[in-house]
Scaffold this active site. Structure first.
Site, mmCIF file in Angstrom:
data_model
loop_
_atom_site.group_PDB
_atom_site.id
_atom_site.type_symbol
_atom_site.label_atom_id
_atom_site.label_comp_id
_atom_site.label_asym_id
_atom_site.label_seq_id
_atom_site.Cartn_x
_atom_site.Cartn_y
_atom_site.Cartn_z
ATOM 1 C CB THR A 13 11.326 11.579 12.133
ATOM 2 O OG1 THR A 13 10.819 10.371 12.691
ATOM 3 C CG2 THR A 13 12.468 11.249 11.190
ATOM 4 C CB THR A 86 5.186 10.730 10.453
ATOM 5 O OG1 THR A 86 6.039 9.628 10.793
ATOM 6 C CG2 THR A 86 5.989 11.805 9.744
#
Length: 331
Positions: A13, A86
């Site tokens: 991300t 993540t």
């Protein structure tokens, strides 16, 4: 003299931009450095793009790429920062901790819940913490997020969107950031005990199963036909498995007879499993299963993948699990 830090980018991300199919990794390490500018003025920073992947696509093949790059570069830098998505970050930090035995410098993995280009991104703060830890001269593999530093093999992602996305499970933080700067808790950081070696032979034939009431024991027969070499079971509470109506325990004997290593830990996120407490747990111990104690699921899975890469002999795997290599378990 400024610390020499290497930034390795793998995607995630933090490196993503919106596209026709949603967010996707689109920017590289040089772009990241140009965006964070003032945050790294106290370091001499170098960068390299390793991967451009959503972390859902980072698998054992990519773990080897990352580990080998760290191994070959470690002698040239004071610390290494790795940007990563993540979703599987805790798996990556756990396996890197095992593969990079006695790494002599800080290797710090970080990322963000919002892209670095987003005006409200948490990426700047996470990178700030990661670079500070990478310059700390404290060796080991760590995860840096939300002003906290966690041992690589103790990290678990606990939130899908919140900035406080990771927790250090059953272990104090390795470091925290506050008005006093970076505070390192040296008591939880395992000492380097030997020369730095890369142990990147892995066995990916490991299956994770979470018990539910009524689970059909025949699933273990299926795993036998699929040639799995290791199984991690998330049992109930302190280590319970059902044996009335559907006898999971007897199936574990069959698994053991086929030379498959079985590690059993708890579905509970905190505190340790202890199979000596209840009848169900003692029955499991009789079948030769390996206790996970207070290990995270991520650590149990990756340690088994790594251990089976070293040896597929069940007794040798049991011996490996009887030791704590990187603070992954309190025995």
């Amino acid at each position: 003299m400024k610390k020499k830090i290497l930034l390795l980018s793998t995607g995630g991300t933090i490196a993503s931009k919106p596209g026709p199919e949603g967010l996707a990794p689109s920017i590289g390490s040089d772009d990241i450095l140009s965006m964070i500018g003032v945050l790294i003025q106290n370091y001499e920073v170098f960068s390299k793009d390793l991967l451009h992947l959503d972390s859902s696509n980072i698998q054992p093949e990519e773990w080897r790429i990352i580990a080998r790059e760290v191994y070959h570069c470690a002698a040239q830098y004071d610390g290494i920062v790795i940007t990563h998505g993540t979703d599987t970050m805790a798996y990556t930090t756990s396996i890197l901790a095992f593969m990079l035995r006695n790494v002599p410098i800080p290797v710090v993995v970080t990322g963000s819940q919002l892209p670095l280009e987003h005006p409200l991104t948490d990426g700047f703060d996470n990178l700030r913490t990661a670079f500070a830890m990478a310059a700390s001269q404290v060796p080991g593999v760590f995860l840096a997020f939300n002003r906290k530093v966690i041992l690589g093999a103790r990290a678990v992602k606990i939130r899908t969107t919140g900035f406080d996305a990771f927790e250090s499970v059953n272990c104090d933080y390795a470091g925290t950031v506050d008005a006093g700067g970076l505070n390192i808790n040296h008591q939880v950081i395992p000492p380097v005990q030997g020369r730095f070696v890369l142990e990147d032979t892995l066995c990916t034939d490991v299956f994770l199963i979470k018990l539910t009431p009524g689970l059909n024991p025949e699933i273990f027969d299926m795993l036998l036909t699929m040639n799995y070499r290791g199984i991690v079971i998330e049992a109930f509470g302190a280590g319970g498995l059902h044996f009335i109506h559907r006898d999971l325990v007897s199936k574990l004997q069959k698994i053991a007879d086929h030379g498959i290593s079985v590690v059993v830990c708890s579905q509970c996120l905190f505190e340790r499993s202890d199979f000596s407490i209840y009848q169900t747990g003692q029955k499991v111990l009789e079948k030769g299963v390996i206790q996970g104690f207070d290990m995270t699921t991520e650590a149990a899975v990756t340690k088994l993948i790594w251990a089976l890469g070293q040896s597929q002999n069940c007794e040798q795997v049991r011996k490996i699990f009887s030791q704590s290599y990187v603070g992954e378990v309190a025995l």
